[in-house]
Design a protein around this motif. Sequence first.
Motif, PDB file in Angstrom:
ATOM      1  N   MET A 178       4.523  -4.751 -16.338  1.00 35.05           N
ATOM      2  CA  MET A 178       4.316  -6.108 -15.901  1.00 35.05           C
ATOM      3  C   MET A 178       3.989  -6.084 -14.408  1.00 35.05           C
ATOM      4  O   MET A 178       4.651  -5.416 -13.642  1.00 35.05           O
ATOM      5  CB  MET A 178       5.593  -6.898 -16.153  1.00 35.05           C
ATOM      6  N   ASP A 179       2.974  -6.835 -14.001  1.00 35.28           N
ATOM      7  CA  ASP A 179       2.578  -6.844 -12.589  1.00 35.28           C
ATOM      8  C   ASP A 179       3.489  -7.766 -11.772  1.00 35.28           C
ATOM      9  O   ASP A 179       4.261  -8.555 -12.307  1.00 35.28           O
ATOM     10  CB  ASP A 179       1.107  -7.242 -12.446  1.00 35.28           C
ATOM     11  N   PHE A 180       3.361  -7.641 -10.448  1.00 38.63           N
ATOM     12  CA  PHE A 180       4.228  -8.387  -9.533  1.00 38.63           C
ATOM     13  C   PHE A 180       4.115  -9.896  -9.733  1.00 38.63           C
ATOM     14  O   PHE A 180       5.115 -10.604  -9.746  1.00 38.63           O
ATOM     15  CB  PHE A 180       3.907  -8.012  -8.082  1.00 38.63           C
ATOM     16  N   ILE A 181       2.896 -10.393  -9.871  1.00 40.28           N
ATOM     17  CA  ILE A 181       2.688 -11.842 -10.023  1.00 40.28           C
ATOM     18  C   ILE A 181       3.383 -12.342 -11.288  1.00 40.28           C
ATOM     19  O   ILE A 181       4.051 -13.381 -11.265  1.00 40.28           O
ATOM     20  CB  ILE A 181       1.176 -12.177 -10.075  1.00 40.28           C
ATOM     21  N   SER A 182       3.250 -11.617 -12.382  1.00 42.05           N
ATOM     22  CA  SER A 182       3.911 -12.022 -13.633  1.00 42.05           C
ATOM     23  C   SER A 182       5.429 -12.027 -13.473  1.00 42.05           C
ATOM     24  O   SER A 182       6.110 -12.947 -13.942  1.00 42.05           O
ATOM     25  CB  SER A 182       3.526 -11.098 -14.786  1.00 42.05           C
ATOM     26  N   ILE A 183       5.948 -10.993 -12.833  1.00 43.25           N
ATOM     27  CA  ILE A 183       7.403 -10.922 -12.622  1.00 43.25           C
ATOM     28  C   ILE A 183       7.858 -12.058 -11.705  1.00 43.25           C
ATOM     29  O   ILE A 183       8.881 -12.698 -11.960  1.00 43.25           O
ATOM     30  CB  ILE A 183       7.810  -9.553 -12.042  1.00 43.25           C
ATOM     31  N   PHE A 184       7.084 -12.341 -10.671  1.00 47.41           N
ATOM     32  CA  PHE A 184       7.428 -13.421  -9.746  1.00 47.41           C
ATOM     33  C   PHE A 184       7.431 -14.773 -10.464  1.00 47.41           C
ATOM     34  O   PHE A 184       8.354 -15.575 -10.304  1.00 47.41           O
ATOM     35  CB  PHE A 184       6.456 -13.428  -8.563  1.00 47.41           C
ATOM     36  N   LEU A 185       6.402 -15.027 -11.269  1.00 46.44           N
ATOM     37  CA  LEU A 185       6.352 -16.282 -12.032  1.00 46.44           C
ATOM     38  C   LEU A 185       7.490 -16.350 -13.043  1.00 46.44           C
ATOM     39  O   LEU A 185       8.086 -17.410 -13.247  1.00 46.44           O
ATOM     40  CB  LEU A 185       5.000 -16.432 -12.731  1.00 46.44           C
ATOM     41  N   THR A 204       9.208  -1.856 -19.729  1.00 47.49           N
ATOM     42  CA  THR A 204       9.082  -2.250 -18.333  1.00 47.49           C
ATOM     43  C   THR A 204      10.282  -1.730 -17.560  1.00 47.49           C
ATOM     44  O   THR A 204      11.415  -1.883 -17.992  1.00 47.49           O
ATOM     45  CB  THR A 204       9.024  -3.796 -18.224  1.00 47.49           C
ATOM     46  N   SER A 205      10.023  -1.118 -16.427  1.00 42.95           N
ATOM     47  CA  SER A 205      11.108  -0.694 -15.550  1.00 42.95           C
ATOM     48  C   SER A 205      11.901  -1.929 -15.144  1.00 42.95           C
ATOM     49  O   SER A 205      11.348  -3.001 -14.933  1.00 42.95           O
ATOM     50  CB  SER A 205      10.525  -0.016 -14.317  1.00 42.95           C
ATOM     51  N   ILE A 206      13.200  -1.794 -14.999  1.00 43.16           N
ATOM     52  CA  ILE A 206      14.067  -2.947 -14.779  1.00 43.16           C
ATOM     53  C   ILE A 206      14.363  -3.212 -13.302  1.00 43.16           C
ATOM     54  O   ILE A 206      14.681  -4.351 -12.929  1.00 43.16           O
ATOM     55  CB  ILE A 206      15.377  -2.792 -15.594  1.00 43.16           C
ATOM     56  N   LEU A 207      14.236  -2.234 -12.434  1.00 41.63           N
ATOM     57  CA  LEU A 207      14.658  -2.391 -11.039  1.00 41.63           C
ATOM     58  C   LEU A 207      13.882  -3.471 -10.288  1.00 41.63           C
ATOM     59  O   LEU A 207      14.476  -4.386  -9.709  1.00 41.63           O
ATOM     60  CB  LEU A 207      14.575  -1.062 -10.290  1.00 41.63           C
ATOM     61  N   GLN A 208      12.560  -3.386 -10.289  1.00 38.81           N
ATOM     62  CA  GLN A 208      11.763  -4.382  -9.577  1.00 38.81           C
ATOM     63  C   GLN A 208      11.986  -5.789 -10.131  1.00 38.81           C
ATOM     64  O   GLN A 208      12.213  -6.718  -9.351  1.00 38.81           O
ATOM     65  CB  GLN A 208      10.280  -4.022  -9.608  1.00 38.81           C
ATOM     66  N   PRO A 209      11.946  -5.998 -11.451  1.00 39.01           N
ATOM     67  CA  PRO A 209      12.180  -7.355 -11.961  1.00 39.01           C
ATOM     68  C   PRO A 209      13.540  -7.937 -11.583  1.00 39.01           C
ATOM     69  O   PRO A 209      13.624  -9.104 -11.211  1.00 39.01           O
ATOM     70  CB  PRO A 209      12.056  -7.200 -13.478  1.00 39.01           C
ATOM     71  N   ILE A 210      14.614  -7.124 -11.653  1.00 40.28           N
ATOM     72  CA  ILE A 210      15.925  -7.722 -11.353  1.00 40.28           C
ATOM     73  C   ILE A 210      16.055  -8.064  -9.866  1.00 40.28           C
ATOM     74  O   ILE A 210      16.703  -9.054  -9.521  1.00 40.28           O
ATOM     75  CB  ILE A 210      17.113  -6.856 -11.833  1.00 40.28           C
ATOM     76  N   LEU A 211      15.436  -7.265  -9.015  1.00 38.37           N
ATOM     77  CA  LEU A 211      15.462  -7.585  -7.585  1.00 38.37           C
ATOM     78  C   LEU A 211      14.715  -8.900  -7.318  1.00 38.37           C
ATOM     79  O   LEU A 211      15.212  -9.774  -6.602  1.00 38.37           O
ATOM     80  CB  LEU A 211      14.855  -6.455  -6.757  1.00 38.37           C
ATOM     81  N   ILE A 212      13.541  -9.021  -7.912  1.00 37.40           N
ATOM     82  CA  ILE A 212      12.738 -10.236  -7.710  1.00 37.40           C
ATOM     83  C   ILE A 212      13.446 -11.446  -8.318  1.00 37.40           C
ATOM     84  O   ILE A 212      13.544 -12.499  -7.679  1.00 37.40           O
ATOM     85  CB  ILE A 212      11.321 -10.049  -8.296  1.00 37.40           C
ATOM     86  N   ILE A 213      13.944 -11.302  -9.532  1.00 35.27           N
ATOM     87  CA  ILE A 213      14.637 -12.409 -10.203  1.00 35.27           C
ATOM     88  C   ILE A 213      15.865 -12.835  -9.404  1.00 35.27           C
ATOM     89  O   ILE A 213      16.093 -14.024  -9.184  1.00 35.27           O
ATOM     90  CB  ILE A 213      15.016 -12.023 -11.653  1.00 35.27           C
ATOM     91  N   GLY A 214      16.654 -11.877  -8.961  1.00 36.71           N
ATOM     92  CA  GLY A 214      17.857 -12.191  -8.197  1.00 36.71           C
ATOM     93  C   GLY A 214      17.545 -12.869  -6.871  1.00 36.71           C
ATOM     94  O   GLY A 214      18.173 -13.869  -6.500  1.00 36.71           O
TER      95      GLY A 214
END
Length: 184
Positions: free
Chosen positions: A1-8, A127-137
């Motif tokens: 998943m790309d950064f924009i998708s994770i951010f949205l 999908t790797s979990i580290l980047q998404p959880i940081l962004i989500i948090g």
Amino acid sequence: MDFISIFLLAIGLAMDAFSVSITRGLTLKCNIKHAFIIAIFFGGFQAIMPVIGWLSGLKLQSIVSTLAPWIAFILLLAIGIKMIYESFSGEEEDVCSAFSLKELLILSIATSIDAFAVGVTFAFLNTSILQPILIIGIVTFILSFIGVYIGKNVGHFFENKIEVLGGVILIGIGFKILLEHLFF
């Protein structure tokens, strides 16, 4: 998943916490300390729940790996529809005027259930979990902190509209995942 998708996705997931933060801002005599505590709880739980969902999803991954995009689509669609429905249901959340850590814990869990389902989706999509959880948090922390002050200063004007926006974002990401699977 790309950064924009994770951010949205993070914005979509944060809408419940943002909405509740606005409500807390309305009902509490909040100061910066209260806003920070509320934001820590909501952001922390929004970051922890996807990890729990991801770990659960890894155990199920071999069973449903070919169905992963469809499962992700259905989960995100269901979460998005639920958020939109709740914004129009007219049910007011029971919010007392006292600042209670027990109540905050319950609200944090309740607003992060959707993040658990998204964590399962991340596992299914490898999908790797580290980047998404940081962004989500971080996104949830910031929006919750801001939400307390919006509630304190603006009131109920935005509350239901924000939850609808979050639902629409999650449904859109679900369709994006499904379309990428079908056409790419």
